[in-house]
Every structure is written in structure tokens, then in C-alpha cells.
Design an enzyme around this catalytic site. Structure first.
Site, mmCIF file in Angstrom:
data_model
loop_
_atom_site.group_PDB
_atom_site.id
_atom_site.type_symbol
_atom_site.label_atom_id
_atom_site.label_comp_id
_atom_site.label_asym_id
_atom_site.label_seq_id
_atom_site.Cartn_x
_atom_site.Cartn_y
_atom_site.Cartn_z
ATOM 1 N N HIS A 149 0.818 -1.219 0.000
ATOM 2 C CA HIS A 149 0.000 0.000 0.000
ATOM 3 C C HIS A 149 0.854 1.273 0.000
ATOM 4 C CE1 HIS A 149 -2.915 -3.052 0.924
ATOM 5 N NE2 HIS A 149 -2.399 -3.245 2.120
ATOM 6 N N CYS A 150 1.992 1.219 -0.686
ATOM 7 C CA CYS A 150 2.930 2.358 -0.743
ATOM 8 C C CYS A 150 3.370 2.780 0.655
ATOM 9 C CB CYS A 150 2.324 3.533 -1.496
ATOM 10 S SG CYS A 150 2.188 3.250 -3.267
ATOM 11 N N THR A 151 3.486 1.794 1.544
ATOM 12 C CA THR A 151 3.967 2.064 2.908
ATOM 13 C C THR A 151 4.987 0.996 3.301
ATOM 14 O OG1 THR A 151 2.119 0.839 3.890
ATOM 15 C CG2 THR A 151 1.831 3.221 3.641
#
Length: 409
Positions: A366-368
């Protein structure tokens, strides 16, 4: 409170994409943290622009240009009111949250982050609120320091206070985590940072579709969000900033619109907001975002908030009874996103089997990635909710997970 607290059927009917089958089953869309679906009024506003008054904005000497300009600037006024901005000139158009953060990093950061200084970000942050500061840090010889989390997935407030040393120049944090749905105490943290002279930026991409935003009450220096997560088009976003800061910042890009006068002897720049809006803008995106804000303003905010809170509570309650399901993040305040793992199953495999049943979720980091490393996992399955979801959608999700177990475990 049940879904009968407001007319969910009438609301869902305004989203034409929901009325379809995917892989032979009615669509269950649980990926609104990635992008929200668009109501018909937004689609119509974009169509009306292209079929009725497509023209470039500003300086046009004909009726179509005048009509386009009026709609374009009316949308800026709508955003200003939506954010409770003192002036519409403080609303700048960008391509989205990512470009808005990069604009601040490039224009403000280059002249305000000296060598050896610190930029604080929370460990919850999306890559868009990490990487631009890392690039700036490499250029300036500065440091990006993460704020630790509690075991529940909240920002550790004691650790945050201890990190507010004299060499901290920037605090950048999300209003709501896109991965865990954690709602951060932004106003409190901003006030604590501002008391020490620290500039603050709040990423509101995950917040704007869930609750009212008041930049004056928050007290931040910059607030950013993307239109496509507020029922609007992709490719349009907003940077809101304090007027004095924006006036003092140099242009981000050069070209038409952002200038006052141009000669080979030198160029002078336009005032706000146009100083930061070089070239032909995303006109249909701005108009679509204006229509999305009209749509949001037409809703009963209290009823919508109760509906979303009911859905999240129902989802959390059902998840607690699923054998082998591990909830990732137990924040005190949570909205929109619910992340989890199924024991013995890879998230992408679960997502694929859910998709075969018409259920759209998101899997991965999740782009984390730093958050996933912090949690000692590689990714999660994320179900994210919006106003158009129902308890039936959640029931379908858990029925789908039981089928996934049969295939994968």
C-alpha cells in the site's frame, strides 16, 4: 445504527459503476482508499465541459473561454470553502497529493532545510510523504527521522514530544493512514510542533472523503489532498498553504500563466495562486472536483459519518470471529481502511480469489514499505470503505474469505 439511517439505495444509485457484475457476481467495491468511485454528477460535469464549453481558461476573448474560466475559478472557491480557507488564493491546483508534497519540498524546502537539520515524518506515512523529503535531505545534507508507533498502530505521542528538538524544521504527517485507517491527532501534534517554530504539512488524501476539514482549526502550514479520493477525477489535487509562506516561496515550474512579464532581460512572476500553476491546467479535473464537492456538500454529514462508523464497527466485529484472520493495526480512532492477514495465505492470492467472486480489495504494501517493515510483514489485505458500501458488502467479503480458505489452506 443500521444502513437505514439514510437512503443508501438512493445514494448507491448515483454511482453507475456499482451497478455491474464482475466475474459473474455483483461488484463489491472495497478499494476506496486507492480511489473512490464517481457519482453521475461528476461524470456529467466533465461531459458538459467537453461537449458544451471546452476552451482554455483565463485571457480568452470569447464566450467559451469565459464560461470555462468561470467554472474553473468557481471550483477554487468551492475548495476554499470546503477547507475553510481564509482566501481562495491559498488553494493551488496540482496533479494530486504527491505533486503537492513535491512542490513544498522543492519550493519551500530548498530554502528552509539547512544542512544537518531534521524533518520528522510518522512511521505510518505513504511513500509520497517520505521520498520527497528523502530527496531533499540528500541534496541538503539533512535527515528524515520517523516517529515511532505504539503497538496498536497509533503515533507514539511521548516519542513524538521527545523528538521535537531545536534542529527539527518540518513535521509531515498523514491525517489518516491509508494502510491502517488510523486517524492521527493532527491538531494536537501541529500545535505542539508550531509552539517550537516547526513548519507543518498534513497529508489529507485519506481524510477528505470521511470528515470535515478545517485548516484554520488544524493550524497547519500546508494541507494537501487528491481529487480522486474525494469522488472526483484523477490527475487533480490541491495544495493549501498559509498565505505568507506561499508568497515567500519561489515558483515550482516556469511557463505560461505563472508569469507577470517576460523579457530576455528578466522575468517577473504572477501572484497567488497563479505563481504555482504553470501552463494549461487540468481544466476538466478542476471542474469535476468542483462537482464532487457539490455532491459531498449535498449529503447529510452526520448521517454519513454514522453510516461509515457502523460499517467499520460491523467489519471489525465480524473479523474478530474469523479463525486465522489477524487484524493489522488497532488504532484508537480508525476510519476507511481495515488491513488484515489470513494465516497461511499470501495476500495477493487472497485478493485474486476474492476478485473471482466480484470482490475488489487491495493487497501488498500500500505504498507504505517502511510501515510494513516496522510491523515485520511484507504486506496486507486491505478492505477500504466509503459512503456507498453496505453491510451486505461486508458479508460478501467474509463469505469470500471462507471460500479463499478452501482453496488456499
Amino acid at each position: 445504527m443500521s444502513d437505514n439511517s439514510f437512503n443508501i439505495e438512493s445514494l448507491r444509485a448515483q454511482f453507475p459503476i456499482l451497478n455491474q457484475q464482475v466475474n459473474g457476481a455483483p461488484l463489491v467495491y472495497l478499494d476506496s482508499a486507492a480511489t473512490t468511485q464517481k457519482p453521475q454528477c461528476v461524470i456529467d460535469a466533465i461531459t458538459d465541459y467537453y461537449t458544451g464549453y471546452n476552451s482554455n481558461v483565463h485571457r480568452g476573448a470569447h464566450s467559451l473561454a469565459d464560461k470555462a474560466t468561470i467554472a474553473f475559478e468557481a471550483a477554487r472557491e468551492k475548495v476554499a470553502k470546503f477547507l475553510n480557507s481564509p482566501k481562495s488564493e491559498q488553494v493551488l491546483w496540482t496533479r494530486g497529493t504527491t505533486e503537492a508534497i513535491n512542490l513544498v519540498a522543492h519550493s519551500w524546502g530548498n530554502s528552509h532545510i539547512p544542512e544537518g537539520e531534521v524533518m520528522l515524518v510518522s512511521a505510518l506515512e505513504n511513500h509520497a510523504s517520505i521520498v520527497p523529503w528523502q530527496i531533499l535531505a540528500e541534496q541538503k545534507g539533512a535527515k528524515v527521522v520517523p516517529i515511532p508507533l505504539t503497538p496498536n498502530g497509533d503515533i507514539d505521542q511521548n516519542a513524538f514530544t521527545e523528538l521535537l528538538t531545536p534542529n527539527v524544521k518540518l513535521l509531515a504527517l498523514s491525517h489518516v493512514s491509508n494502510a491502517l485507517g488510523s486517524v492521527n491527532p493532527v491538531a494536537k501534534m501541529v500545535a505542539e510542533a508550531k509552539a517550537k517554530g516547526i513548519t507543518t504539512l498534513v497529508d489529507g488524501a485519506q481524510a477528505v472523503a470521511h470528515f470535515t476539514i478545517d485548516v484554520q482549526a488544524l493550524g497547519c502550514d500546508f494541507y494537501v489532498f487528491s481529487g480522486h479520493k474525494l469522488f472526483g477525477p484523477t490527475g487533480i489535487g490541491v495544495l493549501w498553504g498559509q498565505e505568507a509562506l506561499l508568497n515567500a516561496m519561489p515558483p515550482y515550474q516556469g511557463g505560461g500563466e505563472m508569469i507577470d512579464t517576460v523579457s530576455f532581460e528578466g522575468t517577473t512572476f504572477n501572484g497567488l495562486p497563479f505563481k504555482f500553476e504553470a501552463g494549461t491546467p487540468h481544466i476538466e479535473g478542476v471542474i469535476g472536483l468542483g462537482a464532487a464537492i457539490d455532491f459531498v456538500n449535498s449529503l447529510d454529514h452526520k448521517a454519513v459519518a454514522q453510516h461509515e462508523a457502523d460499517l467499520m464497527a460491523y467489519l471489525i466485529d465480524k473479523a474478530a470471529s474469523v479463525e486465522g484472520l489477524t487484524r493489522i493495526g488497532h488504532a484508537e480512532h480508525q476510519v476507511g481502511a481495515f488491513s488484515f492477514l489470513l494465516e497461511g495465505a499470501h495476500p495477493s492470492d487472497v485478493g485474486m480469489i476474492l476478485d473471482q467472486q466480484g470482490i475488489a480489495v487491495r493487497t501488498g504494501h500500500h505504498c507504505t514499505q517502511p510501515l510494513m517493515s516496522y510491523l515485520n510483514i511484507t504486506g496486507t489485505i486491505r478492505a477500504s470503505l466509503s459512503i456507498y458500501n453496505t453491510r451486505d458488502d461486508i458479508d460478501r467479503l467474509f463469505a469470500g474469505l471462507e471460500k479463499a480458505k478452501l482453496f488456499l489452506l
